[in-house]
Design a protein around this motif. Sequence first.
Motif, PDB file in Angstrom:
ATOM      1  N   THR A  37      -8.366   6.245  -1.806  1.00  0.00           N
ATOM      2  CA  THR A  37      -9.304   6.446  -2.904  1.00  0.00           C
ATOM      3  C   THR A  37      -9.303   5.198  -3.798  1.00  0.00           C
ATOM      4  OG1 THR A  37      -7.678   7.352  -4.440  1.00  0.00           O
ATOM      5  CG2 THR A  37      -8.721   8.904  -2.899  1.00  0.00           C
ATOM      6  N   GLY A  38     -10.209   5.157  -4.747  1.00  0.00           N
ATOM      7  CA  GLY A  38     -10.268   4.036  -5.682  1.00  0.00           C
ATOM      8  C   GLY A  38      -9.023   3.915  -6.546  1.00  0.00           C
ATOM      9  N   THR A  81      -6.021   4.271  -5.315  1.00  0.00           N
ATOM     10  CA  THR A  81      -4.920   3.838  -4.450  1.00  0.00           C
ATOM     11  C   THR A  81      -4.730   2.335  -4.590  1.00  0.00           C
ATOM     12  OG1 THR A  81      -5.435   5.592  -2.868  1.00  0.00           O
ATOM     13  CG2 THR A  81      -4.070   3.765  -2.075  1.00  0.00           C
ATOM     14  N   ALA A  82      -3.537   1.929  -4.985  1.00  0.00           N
ATOM     15  CA  ALA A  82      -3.238   0.501  -5.149  1.00  0.00           C
ATOM     16  C   ALA A  82      -2.545  -0.074  -3.930  1.00  0.00           C
ATOM     17  CB  ALA A  82      -2.359   0.286  -6.375  1.00  0.00           C
ATOM     18  N   GLY A  83      -1.836   0.764  -3.182  1.00  0.00           N
ATOM     19  CA  GLY A  83      -1.096   0.247  -2.044  1.00  0.00           C
ATOM     20  C   GLY A  83      -0.797   1.328  -1.035  1.00  0.00           C
ATOM     21  N   SER A  84      -0.409   0.880   0.141  1.00  0.00           N
ATOM     22  CA  SER A  84      -0.065   1.781   1.217  1.00  0.00           C
ATOM     23  C   SER A  84       1.073   1.134   1.997  1.00  0.00           C
ATOM     24  CB  SER A  84      -1.275   1.983   2.134  1.00  0.00           C
ATOM     25  OG  SER A  84      -0.936   2.764   3.253  1.00  0.00           O
ATOM     26  N   THR A  85       2.044   1.919   2.358  1.00  0.00           N
ATOM     27  CA  THR A  85       3.162   1.371   3.121  1.00  0.00           C
ATOM     28  C   THR A  85       3.369   2.187   4.387  1.00  0.00           C
ATOM     29  OG1 THR A  85       5.461   0.617   2.955  1.00  0.00           O
ATOM     30  CG2 THR A  85       4.950   2.730   1.955  1.00  0.00           C
ATOM     31  N   ALA A  86       3.864   1.525   5.409  1.00  0.00           N
ATOM     32  CA  ALA A  86       4.077   2.192   6.691  1.00  0.00           C
ATOM     33  C   ALA A  86       5.391   2.948   6.708  1.00  0.00           C
ATOM     34  CB  ALA A  86       4.079   1.153   7.804  1.00  0.00           C
ATOM     35  N   ARG A  87       5.487   3.857   7.635  1.00  0.00           N
ATOM     36  CA  ARG A  87       6.771   4.449   7.969  1.00  0.00           C
ATOM     37  C   ARG A  87       7.306   3.600   9.104  1.00  0.00           C
ATOM     38  NH1 ARG A  87       3.543   8.863   7.170  1.00  0.00           N
ATOM     39  NH2 ARG A  87       3.009   8.937   9.374  1.00  0.00           N
ATOM     40  N   ILE A  88       8.528   3.127   8.954  1.00  0.00           N
ATOM     41  CA  ILE A  88       9.077   2.271   9.993  1.00  0.00           C
ATOM     42  C   ILE A  88      10.225   2.961  10.703  1.00  0.00           C
ATOM     43  CG2 ILE A  88       8.373   0.167   8.800  1.00  0.00           C
ATOM     44  CD1 ILE A  88      11.386  -0.220   8.103  1.00  0.00           C
ATOM     45  N   ASP A  89      10.465   2.535  11.908  1.00  0.00           N
ATOM     46  CA  ASP A  89      11.572   3.026  12.709  1.00  0.00           C
ATOM     47  C   ASP A  89      12.452   1.826  13.028  1.00  0.00           C
ATOM     48  OD1 ASP A  89      13.125   4.701  14.417  1.00  0.00           O
ATOM     49  OD2 ASP A  89      12.022   3.925  16.137  1.00  0.00           O
ATOM     50  N   VAL A  90      13.731   1.940  12.761  1.00  0.00           N
ATOM     51  CA  VAL A  90      14.680   0.873  13.060  1.00  0.00           C
ATOM     52  C   VAL A  90      15.651   1.434  14.096  1.00  0.00           C
ATOM     53  CG1 VAL A  90      16.377  -0.741  12.140  1.00  0.00           C
ATOM     54  CG2 VAL A  90      14.457  -0.009  10.705  1.00  0.00           C
ATOM     55  N   ASP A  97       5.954  -3.966   6.069  1.00  0.00           N
ATOM     56  CA  ASP A  97       4.674  -3.514   6.629  1.00  0.00           C
ATOM     57  C   ASP A  97       3.966  -2.724   5.540  1.00  0.00           C
ATOM     58  OD1 ASP A  97       2.549  -2.558   8.103  1.00  0.00           O
ATOM     59  OD2 ASP A  97       3.770  -1.572   9.633  1.00  0.00           O
ATOM     60  N   THR A  98       3.180  -3.426   4.754  1.00  0.00           N
ATOM     61  CA  THR A  98       2.547  -2.783   3.610  1.00  0.00           C
ATOM     62  C   THR A  98       1.202  -3.421   3.301  1.00  0.00           C
ATOM     63  OG1 THR A  98       2.986  -2.023   1.346  1.00  0.00           O
ATOM     64  CG2 THR A  98       3.653  -4.261   1.865  1.00  0.00           C
ATOM     65  N   ALA A  99       0.365  -2.710   2.587  1.00  0.00           N
ATOM     66  CA  ALA A  99      -0.951  -3.220   2.192  1.00  0.00           C
ATOM     67  C   ALA A  99      -1.146  -2.955   0.701  1.00  0.00           C
ATOM     68  CB  ALA A  99      -2.059  -2.525   2.978  1.00  0.00           C
ATOM     69  N   TYR A 100      -1.731  -3.935   0.019  1.00  0.00           N
ATOM     70  CA  TYR A 100      -2.037  -3.784  -1.405  1.00  0.00           C
ATOM     71  C   TYR A 100      -3.480  -4.146  -1.664  1.00  0.00           C
ATOM     72  CZ  TYR A 100       2.924  -3.446  -2.347  1.00  0.00           C
ATOM     73  OH  TYR A 100       4.220  -3.030  -2.372  1.00  0.00           O
ATOM     74  N   ARG A 101      -4.089  -3.367  -2.540  1.00  0.00           N
ATOM     75  CA  ARG A 101      -5.453  -3.703  -2.978  1.00  0.00           C
ATOM     76  C   ARG A 101      -5.380  -4.992  -3.792  1.00  0.00           C
ATOM     77  NH1 ARG A 101      -9.772  -0.241  -2.906  1.00  0.00           N
ATOM     78  NH2 ARG A 101      -8.449   1.596  -2.794  1.00  0.00           N
ATOM     79  N   ARG A 102      -6.243  -5.929  -3.509  1.00  0.00           N
ATOM     80  CA  ARG A 102      -6.184  -7.235  -4.177  1.00  0.00           C
ATOM     81  C   ARG A 102      -6.303  -7.108  -5.702  1.00  0.00           C
ATOM     82  NH1 ARG A 102      -6.025 -12.118  -2.509  1.00  0.00           N
ATOM     83  NH2 ARG A 102      -6.660 -13.830  -3.813  1.00  0.00           N
TER      84      ARG A 102
END
Length: 126
Positions: free
Chosen positions: A81-82, A84-93, A120-125
């Motif tokens: 949504t508008g 949402t500032a960021g999104s991060t993955a679930r990682i497996d180690v 492993d993450t994404a951020y809105r600029r």
Amino acid sequence: VRVVLVDDRPEAVRTPLTAAVPPSLRERTVVVPGGARGPAAARNLGWRAAGDVPWIVFLEDDVVPGPTWGDDLTLDLAAATGRTAGSTARIDVPLPADRCPTDWERDTAGLAGARWITADTAYRRT
């Protein structure tokens, strides 16, 4: 749109990475020298070099994305949504199955439970 690859290896050992970039991405890949200052500095260089795009996605060199990583990321960001500032993955180690893990391996595996992992993450600029 563009792949910005920050090569944060020390200049003395840096060899061209263009051969390691898949042919389908070479025309839109920009390699930025990082100066061997670490992951945070590399992320800062990367987002500044990315240009005017809505999302900046960080994938560190020790992350092995799964076969559906790109599609999963696209769906995740499309659903944001508008607010949402960021999104991060679930990682497996994965830990070694044939021996006891080292302290370092156990520490790294602990990142799988981290709430926000910068590997492993994404951020809105904005």
